[in-house]
Design a protein around this motif. Structure first.
Motif, PDB file in Angstrom:
ATOM      1  N   SER A 131       4.569   9.403  -0.470  1.00 52.12           N
ATOM      2  CA  SER A 131       5.536   9.538   0.534  1.00 52.12           C
ATOM      3  C   SER A 131       6.102   8.570   1.365  1.00 52.12           C
ATOM      4  CB  SER A 131       4.755  10.251   1.604  1.00 52.12           C
ATOM      5  OG  SER A 131       3.402   9.673   2.100  1.00 52.12           O
ATOM      6  N   ASP A 132       5.336   7.351   1.370  1.00 52.02           N
ATOM      7  CA  ASP A 132       5.701   6.104   2.138  1.00 52.02           C
ATOM      8  C   ASP A 132       4.834   5.057   1.271  1.00 52.02           C
ATOM      9  OD1 ASP A 132       3.464   5.791   3.783  1.00 52.02           O
ATOM     10  OD2 ASP A 132       4.671   7.586   4.515  1.00 52.02           O
ATOM     11  N   SER A 133       5.672   3.742   1.353  1.00 52.61           N
ATOM     12  CA  SER A 133       4.948   2.401   0.922  1.00 52.61           C
ATOM     13  C   SER A 133       5.060   1.366   2.007  1.00 52.61           C
ATOM     14  CB  SER A 133       5.183   2.111  -0.338  1.00 52.61           C
ATOM     15  OG  SER A 133       6.620   1.661  -0.585  1.00 52.61           O
ATOM     16  N   ILE A 134       4.301   0.573   2.116  1.00 52.14           N
ATOM     17  CA  ILE A 134       4.291  -0.495   3.203  1.00 52.14           C
ATOM     18  C   ILE A 134       3.685  -1.953   2.313  1.00 52.14           C
ATOM     19  CG2 ILE A 134       3.544  -1.632   5.377  1.00 52.14           C
ATOM     20  CD1 ILE A 134       3.093   1.385   6.318  1.00 52.14           C
ATOM     21  N   MET A 158       0.849  -1.356  -0.136  1.00 44.01           N
ATOM     22  CA  MET A 158       0.091   0.085   0.030  1.00 44.01           C
ATOM     23  C   MET A 158       1.089   1.276  -0.020  1.00 44.01           C
ATOM     24  SD  MET A 158      -1.535  -0.154   3.871  1.00 44.01           S
ATOM     25  CE  MET A 158      -0.504  -0.155   5.454  1.00 44.01           C
ATOM     26  N   VAL A 159       0.414   2.326  -0.751  1.00 44.73           N
ATOM     27  CA  VAL A 159       1.213   3.386  -0.953  1.00 44.73           C
ATOM     28  C   VAL A 159       0.509   4.663  -0.331  1.00 44.73           C
ATOM     29  CG1 VAL A 159       2.440   5.179  -2.679  1.00 44.73           C
ATOM     30  CG2 VAL A 159       2.239   2.545  -3.097  1.00 44.73           C
ATOM     31  N   ARG A 160       0.968   5.619   0.303  1.00 43.51           N
ATOM     32  CA  ARG A 160       0.426   6.765   0.939  1.00 43.51           C
ATOM     33  C   ARG A 160       0.967   7.959   0.109  1.00 43.51           C
ATOM     34  NH1 ARG A 160       0.341   8.559   6.836  1.00 43.51           N
ATOM     35  NH2 ARG A 160       2.204   9.049   6.322  1.00 43.51           N
ATOM     36  N   PHE A 161       0.084   8.802  -0.128  1.00 53.49           N
ATOM     37  CA  PHE A 161       0.319  10.072  -0.990  1.00 53.49           C
ATOM     38  C   PHE A 161       0.155  11.388  -0.180  1.00 53.49           C
ATOM     39  CE2 PHE A 161       0.717   8.212  -5.152  1.00 53.49           C
ATOM     40  CZ  PHE A 161       0.086   6.747  -4.737  1.00 53.49           C
ATOM     41  N   ASN A 162       1.235  12.393  -0.403  1.00 52.79           N
ATOM     42  CA  ASN A 162       1.045  13.760   0.247  1.00 52.79           C
ATOM     43  C   ASN A 162      -0.042  14.767  -0.310  1.00 52.79           C
ATOM     44  OD1 ASN A 162       2.199  14.652  -2.037  1.00 52.79           O
ATOM     45  ND2 ASN A 162       4.313  14.584  -1.089  1.00 52.79           N
ATOM     46  N   ALA A 163      -0.071  15.856   0.198  1.00 51.85           N
ATOM     47  CA  ALA A 163      -1.016  16.540  -0.203  1.00 51.85           C
ATOM     48  C   ALA A 163      -0.830  17.046  -1.828  1.00 51.85           C
ATOM     49  CB  ALA A 163      -1.234  17.890   0.580  1.00 51.85           C
ATOM     50  N   LEU A 164       0.282  16.736  -2.168  1.00 49.18           N
ATOM     51  CA  LEU A 164       0.566  17.319  -3.485  1.00 49.18           C
ATOM     52  C   LEU A 164       0.559  15.994  -4.442  1.00 49.18           C
ATOM     53  CD1 LEU A 164       3.880  19.190  -3.007  1.00 49.18           C
ATOM     54  CD2 LEU A 164       1.478  20.096  -3.471  1.00 49.18           C
ATOM     55  N   LEU A 213       4.596   8.057  10.745  1.00 45.31           N
ATOM     56  CA  LEU A 213       4.927   8.295   9.515  1.00 45.31           C
ATOM     57  C   LEU A 213       4.607   9.694   9.184  1.00 45.31           C
ATOM     58  CD1 LEU A 213       3.009   4.865   8.221  1.00 45.31           C
ATOM     59  CD2 LEU A 213       5.392   5.206   8.575  1.00 45.31           C
ATOM     60  N   ASP A 214       3.790  10.337  10.132  1.00 44.92           N
ATOM     61  CA  ASP A 214       3.544  11.869   9.793  1.00 44.92           C
ATOM     62  C   ASP A 214       4.586  12.780  10.268  1.00 44.92           C
ATOM     63  OD1 ASP A 214       1.212  11.120   8.738  1.00 44.92           O
ATOM     64  OD2 ASP A 214       0.059  11.493  10.415  1.00 44.92           O
ATOM     65  N   LEU A 262       9.057  -1.187   4.454  1.00 50.74           N
ATOM     66  CA  LEU A 262       8.697   0.151   4.529  1.00 50.74           C
ATOM     67  C   LEU A 262       9.718   0.746   3.470  1.00 50.74           C
ATOM     68  CD1 LEU A 262       7.082   2.400   5.688  1.00 50.74           C
ATOM     69  CD2 LEU A 262       8.676   2.449   7.463  1.00 50.74           C
ATOM     70  N   SER A 263       9.229   1.602   2.761  1.00 43.12           N
ATOM     71  CA  SER A 263      10.019   2.753   2.063  1.00 43.12           C
ATOM     72  C   SER A 263       9.516   4.095   2.316  1.00 43.12           C
ATOM     73  CB  SER A 263      10.041   2.425   0.600  1.00 43.12           C
ATOM     74  OG  SER A 263      10.842   3.427  -0.146  1.00 43.12           O
ATOM     75  N   LYS A 264      10.254   5.040   3.033  1.00 45.04           N
ATOM     76  CA  LYS A 264       9.858   6.258   3.551  1.00 45.04           C
ATOM     77  C   LYS A 264      10.464   7.366   2.836  1.00 45.04           C
ATOM     78  CE  LYS A 264       7.886   9.350   6.353  1.00 45.04           C
ATOM     79  NZ  LYS A 264       6.377   9.656   6.117  1.00 45.04           N
ATOM     80  N   THR A 265       9.806   8.174   1.966  1.00 46.82           N
ATOM     81  CA  THR A 265      10.349   9.179   1.247  1.00 46.82           C
ATOM     82  C   THR A 265      10.140  10.370   2.071  1.00 46.82           C
ATOM     83  OG1 THR A 265      10.119   8.066  -0.914  1.00 46.82           O
ATOM     84  CG2 THR A 265      10.497  10.433  -1.001  1.00 46.82           C
ATOM     85  N   ILE A 266      11.285  11.064   1.961  1.00 46.49           N
ATOM     86  CA  ILE A 266      11.236  12.701   2.764  1.00 46.49           C
ATOM     87  C   ILE A 266      11.664  13.785   1.776  1.00 46.49           C
ATOM     88  CG2 ILE A 266      11.726  14.091   4.756  1.00 46.49           C
ATOM     89  CD1 ILE A 266      12.180  11.108   6.398  1.00 46.49           C
ATOM     90  N   GLY A 267      10.951  14.449   1.301  1.00 45.77           N
ATOM     91  CA  GLY A 267      11.491  15.718   0.297  1.00 45.77           C
ATOM     92  C   GLY A 267      11.710  15.058  -0.891  1.00 45.77           C
ATOM     93  N   ALA A 268      12.568  15.804  -1.608  1.00 46.37           N
ATOM     94  CA  ALA A 268      12.920  15.451  -2.908  1.00 46.37           C
ATOM     95  C   ALA A 268      14.067  13.972  -2.900  1.00 46.37           C
ATOM     96  CB  ALA A 268      13.429  16.419  -3.813  1.00 46.37           C
ATOM     97  N   THR A 269      14.893  14.161  -2.096  1.00 55.22           N
ATOM     98  CA  THR A 269      15.835  13.179  -2.187  1.00 55.22           C
ATOM     99  C   THR A 269      16.058  12.061  -0.862  1.00 55.22           C
ATOM    100  OG1 THR A 269      17.414  14.810  -1.356  1.00 55.22           O
ATOM    101  CG2 THR A 269      17.360  14.938  -3.561  1.00 55.22           C
ATOM    102  N   GLU A 270      15.590  12.573   0.073  1.00 56.74           N
ATOM    103  CA  GLU A 270      15.748  11.889   1.292  1.00 56.74           C
ATOM    104  C   GLU A 270      14.890  10.586   1.282  1.00 56.74           C
ATOM    105  OE1 GLU A 270      17.638  11.422   5.180  1.00 56.74           O
ATOM    106  OE2 GLU A 270      18.108  12.851   3.360  1.00 56.74           O
TER     107      GLU A 270
END
Length: 201
Positions: free
Chosen positions: A77-80, A67-73, A153-154, A101-109
């Motif tokens: 943002s992350d997938s489990i 499952m994949v979560r998306f941010n407001a844009l 996650l938030d 778990l894959s966690k994306t923070i910003g453009a590169t982190e």
């Protein structure tokens, strides 16, 4: 019909005995006693257990899913992912087998994590990884291992009170407990901190 009388002539002490007027009454009494014994042997919190069972009834069961979560844009943002995912009808939680778990923070982190088991709290937006936990940065050698780790996650925070080992380059640090801000690559080690540096040849 059963009558309660005192025993006479068979004991030096007064006692209470039950005499039955017929075999039918004997059979009836045996059935009543059997039912009473069965009820006594059952757990006392039967109502609570039934309520808990209803709360824990399975709503969704998935195999080999992600499952994949998306941010407001609208960006991921992350997938489990997990070999097995089980969600329950009356509680906002899920259980995972072999989660990743894959966690994306910003453009590169970005960070990755894996464990033997996992538990999702949908209300708190947290996932707790349990058993052989590995948390690693996707772009460098930073790697954390422990037996249990909770990720918010938030807030992009990971924490545990268990023993941890943090490896970065040639440095290995062990401690009891950690609080990490993943967006800053900042790790606060709580106690019993010990570091070892192994220079390269």
């Amino acid at each position: 019909v059963a009558a309660i009388t005192r025993s006479v002539g068979r004991s030096n002490r007064d006692g209470v005995m039950i005499t039955l007027a017929s075999k039918r009454a004997q059979t009836t009494l045996l059935i009543v006693l059997a039912i009473a014994a069965w009820q006594w042997s059952q757990p006392r919190s039967g109502g609570e257990q039934q309520a808990e069972s209803r709360d824990d009834s399975i709503q969704t069961y998935l195999k080999g899913s992600e499952m994949v979560r998306f941010n407001a844009l609208g960006q991921a943002s992350d997938s489990i992912g997990a070999l097995e995912m089980t969600y329950f009808s009356r509680q906002p939680r899920g259980e995972l087998v072999s989660p990743s778990l894959s966690k994306t923070i910003g453009a590169t982190e970005s960070w990755s994590a894996q464990a033997d088991f996992g538990y999702i709290d949908e209300t708190a937006q947290t996932i707790t990884l349990d058993g052989s936990v590995i948390l690693s940065h996707d772009s460098n050698t930073l790697r954390l291992t422990t037996e249990q780790l909770t990720l918010d996650l938030d807030q992009d925070i990971a924490h545990t009170d268990r023993a941890v080992a943090l490896v970065h380059g040639n440095t290995r640090t062990t401690a009891l407990g950690v609080r990490a801000r993943l967006n800053e690559q900042s790790f606060t080690l709580l106690s019993n901190v010990d570091s070892t540096y192994a220079p390269q040849d």
